[in-house]
Design a protein around this motif. Structure first.
Motif, PDB file in Angstrom:
ATOM      1  N   GLN A  84       0.509  -1.330   0.339  1.00 30.11           N
ATOM      2  CA  GLN A  84      -0.132  -0.407  -0.255  1.00 30.11           C
ATOM      3  C   GLN A  84       1.396   1.255  -0.047  1.00 30.11           C
ATOM      4  N   HIS A  85       1.799   1.211   0.918  1.00 24.81           N
ATOM      5  CA  HIS A  85       2.759   2.118   1.092  1.00 24.81           C
ATOM      6  C   HIS A  85       3.817   2.615  -0.524  1.00 24.81           C
ATOM      7  N   ASN A  86       3.615   1.905  -1.388  1.00 24.52           N
ATOM      8  CA  ASN A  86       4.742   1.573  -2.771  1.00 24.52           C
ATOM      9  C   ASN A  86       3.700   2.238  -3.247  1.00 24.52           C
ATOM     10  N   ARG A  87       2.436   1.346  -3.384  1.00 26.81           N
ATOM     11  CA  ARG A  87       1.628   2.308  -4.012  1.00 26.81           C
ATOM     12  C   ARG A  87       1.148   3.601  -4.011  1.00 26.81           C
ATOM     13  N   GLU A  88       0.985   4.358  -3.009  1.00 24.68           N
ATOM     14  CA  GLU A  88       0.348   5.837  -2.587  1.00 24.68           C
ATOM     15  C   GLU A  88       2.303   6.630  -3.371  1.00 24.68           C
ATOM     16  N   ARG A  89       3.307   6.070  -2.784  1.00 29.52           N
ATOM     17  CA  ARG A  89       4.528   6.460  -3.423  1.00 29.52           C
ATOM     18  C   ARG A  89       4.903   6.746  -4.733  1.00 29.52           C
ATOM     19  N   ILE A  90       3.847   5.151  -5.360  1.00 24.57           N
ATOM     20  CA  ILE A  90       4.102   5.776  -7.304  1.00 24.57           C
ATOM     21  C   ILE A  90       3.086   6.448  -7.694  1.00 24.57           C
ATOM     22  N   GLU A  91       2.166   6.390  -7.214  1.00 23.91           N
ATOM     23  CA  GLU A  91       1.302   7.384  -7.631  1.00 23.91           C
ATOM     24  C   GLU A  91       0.995   8.917  -7.015  1.00 23.91           C
ATOM     25  N   LYS A 151      19.447 -20.265   6.361  1.00 17.28           N
ATOM     26  CA  LYS A 151      18.725 -20.055   5.514  1.00 17.28           C
ATOM     27  C   LYS A 151      17.748 -20.379   4.577  1.00 17.28           C
ATOM     28  N   PHE A 152      16.426 -19.836   3.668  1.00 18.53           N
ATOM     29  CA  PHE A 152      16.243 -20.481   2.747  1.00 18.53           C
ATOM     30  C   PHE A 152      16.845 -20.675   1.257  1.00 18.53           C
ATOM     31  N   PRO A 153      16.114 -21.312   0.386  1.00 18.48           N
ATOM     32  CA  PRO A 153      16.827 -21.173  -1.273  1.00 18.48           C
ATOM     33  C   PRO A 153      16.407 -19.669  -1.620  1.00 18.48           C
ATOM     34  N   ALA A 154      16.654 -19.029  -2.787  1.00 15.25           N
ATOM     35  CA  ALA A 154      16.251 -18.263  -3.024  1.00 15.25           C
ATOM     36  C   ALA A 154      15.013 -18.387  -3.858  1.00 15.25           C
ATOM     37  N   ARG A 155      13.614 -17.337  -3.520  1.00 12.49           N
ATOM     38  CA  ARG A 155      12.758 -17.731  -4.024  1.00 12.49           C
ATOM     39  C   ARG A 155      12.740 -17.636  -5.838  1.00 12.49           C
ATOM     40  N   ALA A 156      11.915 -18.989  -6.874  1.00 16.26           N
ATOM     41  CA  ALA A 156      11.502 -18.610  -7.734  1.00 16.26           C
ATOM     42  C   ALA A 156      11.479 -17.807  -8.290  1.00 16.26           C
ATOM     43  N   GLU A 157      11.701 -17.633  -9.998  1.00 21.22           N
ATOM     44  CA  GLU A 157      11.326 -15.980 -10.417  1.00 21.22           C
ATOM     45  C   GLU A 157       9.720 -15.960 -11.385  1.00 21.22           C
ATOM     46  N   VAL A 158       8.893 -17.111 -10.006  1.00 18.28           N
ATOM     47  CA  VAL A 158       7.551 -17.254 -10.101  1.00 18.28           C
ATOM     48  C   VAL A 158       6.628 -16.413  -9.591  1.00 18.28           C
ATOM     49  N   THR A 159       6.086 -15.679  -9.058  1.00 23.52           N
ATOM     50  CA  THR A 159       5.569 -14.823  -7.829  1.00 23.52           C
ATOM     51  C   THR A 159       3.841 -14.504  -8.765  1.00 23.52           C
ATOM     52  N   ARG A 160       2.874 -13.329  -7.617  1.00 30.26           N
ATOM     53  CA  ARG A 160       1.510 -13.024  -7.701  1.00 30.26           C
ATOM     54  C   ARG A 160       2.022 -11.796  -7.870  1.00 30.26           C
ATOM     55  N   ILE A 161       0.781 -11.327  -8.584  1.00 29.96           N
ATOM     56  CA  ILE A 161       0.586  -9.607  -8.428  1.00 29.96           C
ATOM     57  C   ILE A 161      -0.091  -9.193  -7.351  1.00 29.96           C
ATOM     58  N   ALA A 162       0.333  -8.441  -6.172  1.00 26.42           N
ATOM     59  CA  ALA A 162      -0.841  -8.122  -5.507  1.00 26.42           C
ATOM     60  C   ALA A 162      -1.556  -6.885  -5.681  1.00 26.42           C
ATOM     61  N   ASP A 163      -0.666  -6.074  -6.603  1.00 24.77           N
ATOM     62  CA  ASP A 163      -1.516  -5.042  -6.602  1.00 24.77           C
ATOM     63  C   ASP A 163      -1.007  -4.139  -8.584  1.00 24.77           C
ATOM     64  N   VAL A 164      -1.443  -2.994  -8.990  1.00 28.88           N
ATOM     65  CA  VAL A 164      -1.127  -2.351 -10.007  1.00 28.88           C
ATOM     66  C   VAL A 164      -0.910  -0.874 -10.002  1.00 28.88           C
ATOM     67  N   ALA A 165      -0.261  -0.085  -9.746  1.00 26.61           N
ATOM     68  CA  ALA A 165       0.458   1.197  -9.822  1.00 26.61           C
ATOM     69  C   ALA A 165       0.784   1.810 -10.830  1.00 26.61           C
ATOM     70  N   VAL A 166       0.429   3.342 -10.306  1.00 19.84           N
ATOM     71  CA  VAL A 166       0.836   4.026 -12.269  1.00 19.84           C
ATOM     72  C   VAL A 166       1.884   5.054 -11.681  1.00 19.84           C
ATOM     73  N   GLN A 167       3.329   5.177 -12.110  1.00 20.20           N
ATOM     74  CA  GLN A 167       3.660   5.628 -12.227  1.00 20.20           C
ATOM     75  C   GLN A 167       3.798   7.135 -13.544  1.00 20.20           C
ATOM     76  N   VAL A 168       4.164   8.455 -12.416  1.00 21.96           N
ATOM     77  CA  VAL A 168       4.233   9.477 -13.589  1.00 21.96           C
ATOM     78  C   VAL A 168       5.801   9.625 -13.288  1.00 21.96           C
ATOM     79  N   GLY A 169       6.328   9.748 -14.610  1.00 21.88           N
ATOM     80  CA  GLY A 169       7.815  10.191 -14.989  1.00 21.88           C
ATOM     81  C   GLY A 169       8.669  11.671 -15.257  1.00 21.88           C
ATOM     82  N   ARG A 170       9.103  11.965 -15.356  1.00 25.20           N
ATOM     83  CA  ARG A 170       9.769  13.160 -15.554  1.00 25.20           C
ATOM     84  C   ARG A 170       8.712  14.452 -16.630  1.00 25.20           C
ATOM     85  N   THR A 171       8.810  13.029 -17.545  1.00 24.81           N
ATOM     86  CA  THR A 171       8.382  13.707 -18.185  1.00 24.81           C
ATOM     87  C   THR A 171       6.397  13.445 -19.402  1.00 24.81           C
ATOM     88  N   GLY A 172       5.940  13.131 -17.907  1.00 25.59           N
ATOM     89  CA  GLY A 172       4.477  12.619 -17.731  1.00 25.59           C
ATOM     90  C   GLY A 172       3.884  11.359 -18.053  1.00 25.59           C
TER      91      GLY A 172
END
Length: 694
Positions: free
Chosen positions: A207-214, A336-357
């Motif tokens: 949630q915090h990352n989503r707020e930062r990105i948006e 230690k645990f083994p490193a996670r594989a490269e497969v995971t779940r999308i928890a949310d999507v946020a939209v980032q606004v760049g320097r050029t818009g």
């Protein structure tokens, strides 16, 4: 043991079904206010304990907020503030810097391995030296270790692990964390120093990352980075706004010690210290291995990041007999645990606004290991690609990582949703309409969009730009909100009065920033090119361009009139060359560049063919060097065959630390066993190869 003097009182009206229809503050006498403040503090501490430690709150959140607000109002009206009042959790005036404090006992690292046989060898050694033992097993939290010191039940200080012997005093920041008690409960020792792990829960992190990105801020890479960046904020009010928690898991020192670690943990909850409910006592090392395997199965269901388990000898006498090395305790081991594989779940999507818009959709992931790096976000690139891959929140995806760029979603492995994610019609930061240019979506707000303005200034002042110390994202936001910065060039129009009129700015911080800005008026050419924020042109490419063209006006003329010539420069292909051309031929960008050039004079870059004396070595620089700039030092080692990177990794050969070095890079160097050299040692290293630093 000392009994708490403010245990929850049955006569306290603010414990069970508390009233919230308070009499006006102005109607209270000073004695009545003091009594009500005492009862409110007592009650709020108990409610905090019930909420954070027992997970059995007595009252609703709204009622708690009303009690808290009443306490704050009374303290302000009657000047009744106190260092350990619950209201201190909202922060305070920013600090100039952290004080370095020695630990009451060493905070050592833990010997570790991902192999069961290494764990068994540890168990065999323990049994040979002290006989059969029981182990306390706990999750290995992926957060930041802090020493918390309580004297007479009051929180006196909180100190980061640092080098294990001393660390930064972050007490004011720690007080803002709800699960850190300001006062202990129950029958606590007169003196108690405990080790805790500060972390950011996974749900709160997303949630915090989503707020930062948006709102246009850079997202944190993972919960640990978010925690580390937060706990070292100089402004406690910033820390108070971020969702940190803590687990307490060890006694470092106490006026009265228990015979066993398990007994200590059982007492923690009676003191109001929050412990983890996954901790177990087992017989022998095989029981610890079984514990690790069971915890690995539920790892993804936990709301906090762990990267293994820790097994600790329970008996304090046995611990003393086993002792410690210079680096770690010999009675504890991390499996230690083994490193996670490269497969995971999308928890949310946020939209980032760049320097050029440009709007970039970013997938917020359940953290996953990709190429040896734990990541929790990945680019979805653009609306067209989202539709083509049919990707949405809840889907299980495969994530890839190309070089040092943000990871990206390669494909959907298993659908957990209907359809694909739809981009918003308006900018998430400023609300302006979103327009499409082929597959790309843009905010039409321009510099009227705070994200675009702030991000361009932040980049100009950041590590990849002119490295203006004291001008981070929070201060840039403050200056933009105050109307003092409407373009990058406005930095050079700031004066002392502008800054000292703002909250949190004193004479010293204002003078320091103005001195940094003034010192940037004659930047190295490579730094200036990078600071312009040209898409795809970071510090490495900027240095190649500076070497090729020598002067900014020559580079700009080629970029505008002969972009094909750019393709002859290392790291510049057809796409990058076209991007550079588009940047300089944009009227808006050209105007910004011209405005900035009215204040700065980029220095000519010497074309130096150098040699290969440092070939195969990788350097990272932190802090300020006395005789040369960091950029000049980077150019020098690269001219002689070395690599200069911005972050420390296992491939780094030397971290060169100047004045006021960054704590994170030093910690990364320690973690990766990278030698840290000062400027004199760096100069001597170069001299051994016949290279003169200045």
């Amino acid at each position: 043991m000392a009994a708490a003097d403010e245990n929850a009182d049955e006569d306290n009206p603010y414990l069970q079904d508390p009233p919230t229809d308070f009499a006006p503050v102005a109607d209270l006498s000073e004695d009545e206010a003091e009594r009500q403040v005492e009862l409110l503090r007592e009650a709020i501490r108990e409610h905090d304990r019930r909420y954070y430690v027992e997970s059995e709150p007595l009252i609703a959140d709204r009622t708690y907020d009303a009690l808290f607000a009443r306490l704050r109002d009374l303290e302000e009206a009657f000047d009744l503030s106190h260092p350990d009042s619950p209201t201190r959790a909202v922060g305070g005036e920013p600090l100039e810097e952290f004080e370095t404090v020695s630990h009451v006992a060493p905070m050592l690292s833990i010997d570790q391995s991902g192999e069961a046989e290494d764990v068994r060898e540890f168990g065999d050694r323990v049994e040979r030296e002290v006989g059969s033992v029981r182990y306390v097993c706990e999750p290995k939290f992926d957060g930041i270790s802090i020493e918390f010191v309580y004297e007479d039940g009051r929180l006196e200080r909180a100190v980061t692990r640092g080098d294990g012997r001393e660390g930064d005093d972050v007490t004011r920041n720690a007080r803002t964390i709800g699960s850190v008690p300001q006062r202990l409960h129950g029958d606590y020792p007169d003196f108690l120093a405990v080790r805790g792990e500060v972390y950011m829960p996974k749900d709160a992190f997303q949630q915090h990352n989503r707020e930062r990105i948006e709102r246009g801020d850079e997202a944190f890479a993972n919960p640990r980075n978010a925690t580390a960046g937060t706990i070292r904020q100089l402004d406690p009010s910033v820390v108070a706004e971020r969702p940190l928690e803590v687990f307490f898991f060890d006694v470092l020192e106490a006026s009265e010690l228990e015979d066993s670690h398990w007994s200590e943990l059982e007492r923690f909850s009676t003191y109001g210290l929050r412990t983890n409910d996954r901790v177990e006592m087992v017989d022998g090392v095989e029981g610890a291995i079984d514990y690790r395997d069971r915890l690995l199965e539920v790892r993804d269901d936990l709301d906090y990041e762990i990267d293994g388990v820790v097994l600790k000898v329970d008996s304090r006498d046995a611990r003393e007999e086993l002792g410690r090395t210079a680096r770690h305790d010999r009675w504890a081991f991390a499996y230690k645990f083994p490193a996670r594989a490269e497969v995971t779940r999308i928890a949310d999507v946020a939209v980032q606004v760049g320097r050029t818009g440009r709007l970039t959709p970013v997938a917020l992931l359940e953290p996953v290991d990709v190429g040896g790096v734990t990541v929790s976000r990945a680019s979805l690139h653009n609306p067209e690609e989202i539709a083509e891959k049919n990707v949405n929140v809840g889907d299980t995806v495969r994530v890839q990582r190309a070089g040092d760029v943000i990871p990206y979603v390669e494909e959907v492995v298993e659908k957990g949703s209907e359809g694909h994610y739809e981009m918003p019609d308006t900018c998430p930061v400023c609300g302006s309409p979103v327009e499409r240019d082929g597959p790309i979506a843009f905010c039409t707000g321009g510099l009227g969009c705070d994200a675009q303005l702030r991000r361009s200034i932040e980049y100009y002042a950041g590590d990849d730009g002119l490295d203006l110390e004291g001008l981070g994202e929070e201060s840039v936001r403050q200056l933009v909100d105050a109307g003092l910065l409407t373009t990058v060039a406005d930095l050079y129009e700031l004066d002392r009065e502008d800054l000292t009129d703002l909250e949190g700015w004193g004479e010293t911080s204002a003078e320091n920033l103005l001195a940094e800005i003034d010192a940037s008026r004659e930047p190295a050419l490579a730094d200036f090119i990078s600071a312009m924020g040209i898409p795809h042109v970071g510090p490495t490419t900027a240095r190649e361009l500076a070497r090729e063209f020598g002067r900014f006006d020559a580079f700009r003329q080629v970029a505008e009139e002969e972009p094909d010539r750019l393709e002859g420069v290392d790291d510049v292909g057809e796409t990058v060359a076209e991007t550079i051309h588009d940047f300089f031929t944009s009227e808006a960008n050209a105007a910004v560049v011209d405005d900035v050039l009215g204040h700065v004079i980029p220095q000519e870059a010497a074309v130096d063919t150098g040699g290969d004396e440092l070939e195969g070595l990788t350097f990272v620089f932190t802090g300020s060097l006395e005789d040369v700039t960091r950029s000049e030092a980077q150019e020098l080692v690269e001219a002689h065959g070395a690599n200069a990177t911005s972050s420390v990794s296992g491939n780094t050969d030397y971290l060169v630390a100047g004045d006021n070095p960054g704590a994170t890079k030093r910690e990364d160097a320690d973690a990766n066993d990278v030698p840290i050299v000062d400027e004199d040692e760096f100069r001597a290293l170069l001299a051994d190869e016949g290279i003169d630093l200045a």
